[in-house]
Design a protein around this motif. Sequence first.
Motif, PDB file in Angstrom:
ATOM      1  N   SER A  42       0.866  -1.177   0.000  1.00  0.00           N
ATOM      2  CA  SER A  42       0.000   0.000   0.000  1.00  0.00           C
ATOM      3  C   SER A  42       0.900   1.223   0.000  1.00  0.00           C
ATOM      4  CB  SER A  42      -0.917   0.010   1.229  1.00  0.00           C
ATOM      5  OG  SER A  42      -1.881   1.041   1.115  1.00  0.00           O
ATOM      6  N   GLN A  44       1.516   5.460  -0.881  1.00  0.00           N
ATOM      7  CA  GLN A  44       1.067   6.809  -1.230  1.00  0.00           C
ATOM      8  C   GLN A  44       2.175   7.459  -2.043  1.00  0.00           C
ATOM      9  OE1 GLN A  44       1.131  10.266   1.492  1.00  0.00           O
ATOM     10  NE2 GLN A  44      -1.067  10.426   1.083  1.00  0.00           N
ATOM     11  N   VAL A 232      -3.440   1.283 -14.570  1.00  0.00           N
ATOM     12  CA  VAL A 232      -3.076   2.614 -14.100  1.00  0.00           C
ATOM     13  C   VAL A 232      -2.293   3.305 -15.210  1.00  0.00           C
ATOM     14  CG1 VAL A 232      -1.805   3.935 -12.368  1.00  0.00           C
ATOM     15  CG2 VAL A 232      -3.019   1.837 -11.694  1.00  0.00           C
ATOM     16  N   THR A 240      -2.872   7.020  -4.101  1.00  0.00           N
ATOM     17  CA  THR A 240      -2.624   5.815  -3.324  1.00  0.00           C
ATOM     18  C   THR A 240      -2.945   4.591  -4.167  1.00  0.00           C
ATOM     19  OG1 THR A 240      -4.866   5.853  -2.380  1.00  0.00           O
ATOM     20  CG2 THR A 240      -3.114   6.932  -1.115  1.00  0.00           C
ATOM     21  N   VAL A 241      -2.126   3.568  -3.982  1.00  0.00           N
ATOM     22  CA  VAL A 241      -2.298   2.287  -4.682  1.00  0.00           C
ATOM     23  C   VAL A 241      -2.120   1.185  -3.652  1.00  0.00           C
ATOM     24  CG1 VAL A 241      -1.449   0.766  -6.491  1.00  0.00           C
ATOM     25  CG2 VAL A 241      -1.420   3.234  -6.851  1.00  0.00           C
ATOM     26  N   SER A 242      -3.109   0.297  -3.562  1.00  0.00           N
ATOM     27  CA  SER A 242      -3.058  -0.797  -2.589  1.00  0.00           C
ATOM     28  C   SER A 242      -3.459  -2.098  -3.261  1.00  0.00           C
ATOM     29  CB  SER A 242      -4.011  -0.539  -1.418  1.00  0.00           C
ATOM     30  OG  SER A 242      -3.633   0.596  -0.675  1.00  0.00           O
ATOM     31  N   PRO A 257      -6.997  -5.638  -5.384  1.00  0.00           N
ATOM     32  CA  PRO A 257      -7.276  -4.608  -4.381  1.00  0.00           C
ATOM     33  C   PRO A 257      -7.956  -5.185  -3.148  1.00  0.00           C
ATOM     34  CG  PRO A 257      -8.803  -4.432  -6.229  1.00  0.00           C
ATOM     35  CD  PRO A 257      -7.789  -5.466  -6.616  1.00  0.00           C
ATOM     36  N   LEU A 264      -5.746  -4.364 -10.484  1.00  0.00           N
ATOM     37  CA  LEU A 264      -5.064  -3.217 -11.073  1.00  0.00           C
ATOM     38  C   LEU A 264      -3.813  -3.703 -11.789  1.00  0.00           C
ATOM     39  CD1 LEU A 264      -5.094  -0.689  -8.080  1.00  0.00           C
ATOM     40  CD2 LEU A 264      -6.655  -0.712 -10.028  1.00  0.00           C
ATOM     41  N   CYS A 284      -7.972   2.422  -4.286  1.00  0.00           N
ATOM     42  CA  CYS A 284      -7.059   3.206  -5.102  1.00  0.00           C
ATOM     43  C   CYS A 284      -7.647   4.594  -5.309  1.00  0.00           C
ATOM     44  CB  CYS A 284      -6.880   2.473  -6.426  1.00  0.00           C
ATOM     45  SG  CYS A 284      -5.992   3.333  -7.689  1.00  0.00           S
ATOM     46  N   SER A 285      -6.806   5.631  -5.225  1.00  0.00           N
ATOM     47  CA  SER A 285      -7.310   7.002  -5.407  1.00  0.00           C
ATOM     48  C   SER A 285      -6.247   7.850  -6.091  1.00  0.00           C
ATOM     49  CB  SER A 285      -7.677   7.624  -4.050  1.00  0.00           C
ATOM     50  OG  SER A 285      -6.521   7.783  -3.235  1.00  0.00           O
ATOM     51  N   VAL A 287      -5.610   8.330  -9.240  1.00  0.00           N
ATOM     52  CA  VAL A 287      -4.974   7.752 -10.417  1.00  0.00           C
ATOM     53  C   VAL A 287      -5.954   7.777 -11.582  1.00  0.00           C
ATOM     54  CG1 VAL A 287      -3.524   6.236  -9.013  1.00  0.00           C
ATOM     55  CG2 VAL A 287      -5.690   5.388  -9.906  1.00  0.00           C
TER      56      VAL A 287
END
Length: 305
Positions: A42, A44, A232, A240-242, A257, A264, A284-285, A287
């Motif tokens: 995860s 940022q 992406v 953020t990518v998790s 995710p 993703l 995810c946010s 992006v």
Amino acid sequence: MDTHRAPWRCTGLQWQDGRPVLGAVRGALRHERVVEAGTAVSWQVRGPRLCSGPWLSGEPERRPCPHRAEIEPAGGAVLCAPCQTVDSGLALARDQVLDDGRTYLLYLAWFGGDLLKVGLTGEHRGRARLLEQGAPVFTFVARGPLPAVRRAELTVSGAGLARERFGARAKAAQWWHLPAAAERAATVAGARTAVLAVLAGHPVETFADGPVVDQVALFGLTAGPPAAYREVVALADGATVSGTLRPPIGRRLFLDPPDGGEPLLLDAVRLTGWGLAAAPPGPCSGVELREHRRPPAPDVQHALF
């Protein structure tokens, strides 16, 4: 999370000794982490996105960018313009190196369908370049000094037997259509036979019976990629990518995710140059995403009339 401490800055994903390794720096400190399937990550993303610095001939690590230049946040380039002019890898790709005294290997890499690539790599790198390209199947066909191997590469591409470049999107589109292992091996072996015929008389050592190496299982593509996934295509400061990692395909990472949604696909090149800090797992946010879905199987029903 300490928001005041400088984040680790991603230097990209490289394959070392057959393993994918994600690198990062913070000041003079270096950190490397093996990218293993099943690992939860995860991140940022923190800006600005900075030039990663050039590879210089004979040096084992990138030289830090002397300009600390910012680069395009959503771009594919990881170097500023001045560093691009001195990077040894780019100089080789642009055919600006006449000879460096090393031995090179000529390879054929097959990405599925009619995507057959011819290229060269330093013998000292083994198959690292083929791993980083995400080549499902490859074989080495010749070796020799750079000028001779480069001429052989041009001969093969000039004959229309293989191309020197394919885009990442074209390669990924073939993941859904890879045939069985025996057909993959036969395809590459047949291409090698044709290539060796046009290389007759070239001053290179050829490999008529070298191994055809299949990397499909290593990349987790035996059953193909997910039937639907989100790629992406751009990151921004604060994104953020998790997710939980699947086996990397070259430098491209599939993540499942935490909310159970569609996987993703993240090209690690897009992470390069960004600061990365630990973030709580979550959606995810920040992006830009592109949807991909498995195309329907072709209609093979024969017409009655």
